[in-house]
Design an enzyme around this catalytic site. Structure first.
Site, PDB file in Angstrom:
ATOM      1  N   THR A 103       0.821  -1.201   0.000  1.00  0.00           N
ATOM      2  CA  THR A 103       0.000   0.000   0.000  1.00  0.00           C
ATOM      3  C   THR A 103       0.861   1.260   0.000  1.00  0.00           C
ATOM      4  O   THR A 103       1.896   1.301   0.626  1.00  0.00           O
ATOM      5  CB  THR A 103      -0.891   0.003   1.267  1.00  0.00           C
ATOM      6  OG1 THR A 103      -1.691  -1.153   1.230  1.00  0.00           O
ATOM      7  CG2 THR A 103      -1.752   1.240   1.364  1.00  0.00           C
ATOM      8  N   ILE A 104       0.385   2.331  -0.674  1.00  0.00           N
ATOM      9  CA  ILE A 104       1.017   3.636  -0.541  1.00  0.00           C
ATOM     10  C   ILE A 104      -0.008   4.617  -0.012  1.00  0.00           C
ATOM     11  O   ILE A 104      -1.202   4.514  -0.306  1.00  0.00           O
ATOM     12  CB  ILE A 104       1.637   4.139  -1.865  1.00  0.00           C
ATOM     13  CG1 ILE A 104       0.584   4.463  -2.928  1.00  0.00           C
ATOM     14  CG2 ILE A 104       2.667   3.174  -2.388  1.00  0.00           C
ATOM     15  CD1 ILE A 104       0.112   5.887  -2.968  1.00  0.00           C
TER      16      ILE A 104
END
Length: 537
Positions: A353-354
């Site tokens: 995830t970012i």
């Protein structure tokens, strides 16, 4: 108008970072993406434009965590009110429970791919709140894809680990896209992604339409047919992101806002609600007493979330029931200050995830997150287009009658959660923490540090964290005081190897509003656990 917080600006933990003070800020987990957002702000764009430009770049510079085939969520303050966007995609129409008969929900491959929502989310945000033409927002990412970039150490480490996973490397398109020399790139090695540049140009020209109802959609559906997938042109064409009202939970004189289910943001709100009954501030911030109370509150929240949270229409209880003050008080009484416990779900019914954030001097603040879920997602990459597909379908269950049971057109339980903090109806902070079930844990831990103990955002970001896994199992970062670690172990917490470098304790970005954004501006923090950067002017 807000006022500058009474943070302790001297308190801190080992870190090379200092808080950033500016009137226009972009904070991400990669400097090139942050610079792309700042470039858009300098060109006359607003915080939404900056967030979209940064998000597009992040699909290239951190491909282990997200890609053009990601899902996304956003909470934003438009200068007057708060808005939420759910850009997660549903299961293909063919995914009945019987479709997976005799197997578990697949972890990789087509059986894990739901409709990707991120590109649709970018287009929806731009259409409603952006200032610049959508095509301009894609230009920095197109340039990075064509010219390439030098791979940084943390991303390279995750990339190299993925290259050793057979279930990834055997997926169609993966090696061609991400192992161009038969291996992961080395630190500092140039990586170009010209196939992704092709898709970004199509997305730019069509404002995202090509992805769902044009050339890219046709290519994705053809790829699925040829390699055993169920995703169709009809599945893609039917997709639309959903505007939602964020959930609100008061804590320590502020209000925490999270995207409502199908996401897990409510877990952070529940844990904070439980802590209100535990007098956590009677103990020092890094003491075993305070950390134990937070761990147990988080475990109680997860017990309910994993049992009840799913696509809203499938839930048997409502978010309001899970956040009910009396129910949380009842659950908080289960916490024993002296020992760790394994908790089951309660009964709230009565009779890879970012994350990035951006803010501008007009007052607009954006909290945005996108992800392929596990490292490199499903492993599938559309040849010629560079679209790596997420594996969010793995989050469904096949348990009959469970609210998160797989079904056609249904969205799975989601782990990625942007967050937002307000006070008396005024915006205070856009923030988020990455990393699977670490996300609500990170929200809770950093907020407790800031709101209850006065730690400034960078100190709260740098501070040692723990991560609950399951049962009595937790992991703790090695810079937690040794005495605290041993006291937690004595309470019955089963603590893993604190020197295991592969443990993920999340990485966060924080933008706190100091006052009038055109005068006092903001202060931003960026997490040292990734190659993050906050930039501004």
């Amino acid at each position: 108008m807000t006022t500058a917080p009474r943070f302790d600006w001297t308190a801190g933990y080992p870190s090379r970072r200092s808080p950033l003070f500016a009137r226009n800020i972009v904070s991400t987990s990669h400097p090139l993406a942050a610079q792309a957002g700042l470039r858009v702000l300098n060109a006359g764009g607003n915080a939404v434009d900056a967030a979209i430009a940064a998000a597009a770049c992040m699909t290239l510079v951190e491909p282990c965590s997200n890609g053009l085939g990601s899902d996304a969520f956003c909470i934003l303050w438009d200068g007057q009110q708060l808005h939420g966007l759910n850009a997660s995609g549903p299961a293909p129409a063919a995914w009945t429970p019987g479709f997976f008969e005799g197997q578990a929900m697949p972890k990789r491959g087509w059986g894990s791919v739901t409709v990707p929502g991120a590109v649709g989310g970018w287009a929806a945000l731009s259409e409603r709140f952006g200032k610049l033409p959508f095509a301009d927002l894609m230009q920095p990412a197109i340039e990075i894809a064509e010219r390439g970039y030098a791979v940084p150490p943390i991303v390279q480490g995750k990339w190299a680990m993925a290259a050793a996973i057979g279930e990834l490397t055997s997926q169609p398109g993966f090696a061609q896209a991400f192992l161009p020399k038969g291996r992961a790139p080395e630190v500092g090695e140039l990586f170009r992604f010209e196939d992704a540049a092709r898709s970004l140009k199509l997305i730019a020209e069509s404002k995202g339409e090509a992805f769902y109802r044009g050339e890219i959609a046709q290519a994705l559906a053809r790829f699925a047919r040829e390699t055993g997938g169920a995703l169709t042109e009809g599945d893609l064409a039917a997709y639309q992101p959903e505007w939602v009202t964020p959930l609100a939970k008061d804590f320590a004189g502020h209000t925490l806002h999270e995207i409502p289910p199908n996401g897990q943001g409510i877990a952070a709100q529940m844990a904070l609600g439980l802590l209100e009954h535990c007098n956590v501030t009677a103990h020092a911030v890094d003491s075993p007493e305070a950390q134990h109370l937070m761990i147990e509150a988080m475990k109680l929240a997860f017990a309910d979330v994993y049992r009840f949270v799913a696509e809203p229409g499938a839930m048997t209880v409502s978010p309001a029931q899970l956040l009910d003050l009396d129910y949380l008080a009842e659950r908080a009484r289960l916490i024993d200050p002296s020992r760790a416990q394994v908790f089951g779900a309660g009964n709230p019914v009565k009779g890879g995830t970012i994350y990035l954030t951006a803010a501008d001097e007009s007052g607009m603040m954006v909290s945005f997150i996108q992800s392929n879920y596990m490292g490199f997602g499903s492993g599938l990459v559309l040849p010629g287009y560079g679209i790596s597909l997420q594996n969010r379908g793995h989050c469904f269950t096949l348990e009959p009658g469970h609210p998160n049971q797989v079904a056609p057109g249904k969205r799975p339980f989601h782990t990625i959660i942007p967050a937002f903090l307000s006070k008396d109806g005024a915006p205070i902070m856009s923030f988020g923490v990455m990393g699977g079930n670490m996300q609500p844990q990170g929200h809770m831990q950093t907020l407790v540090r800031m709101l209850c103990y006065g730690q400034n955002p960078q100190a709260a970001c740098d501070a040692p964290r723990w991560r609950f896994n399951e049962g009595l199992s937790i992991n703790i970062e090695p810079h937690m005081p040794a005495a605290t670690i041993e006291a937690l172990r004595a309470r019955g917490h089963e603590i893993g190897d604190i020197h295991d470098s592969y443990q993920d304790f999340g990485a966060g970005q924080f933008i706190w509003r100091l006052g009038d954004p055109g005068v006092e501006g903001y202060v931003a923090a960026s997490d040292p656990r990734r190659d993050g950067a906050a930039v501004g002017w």
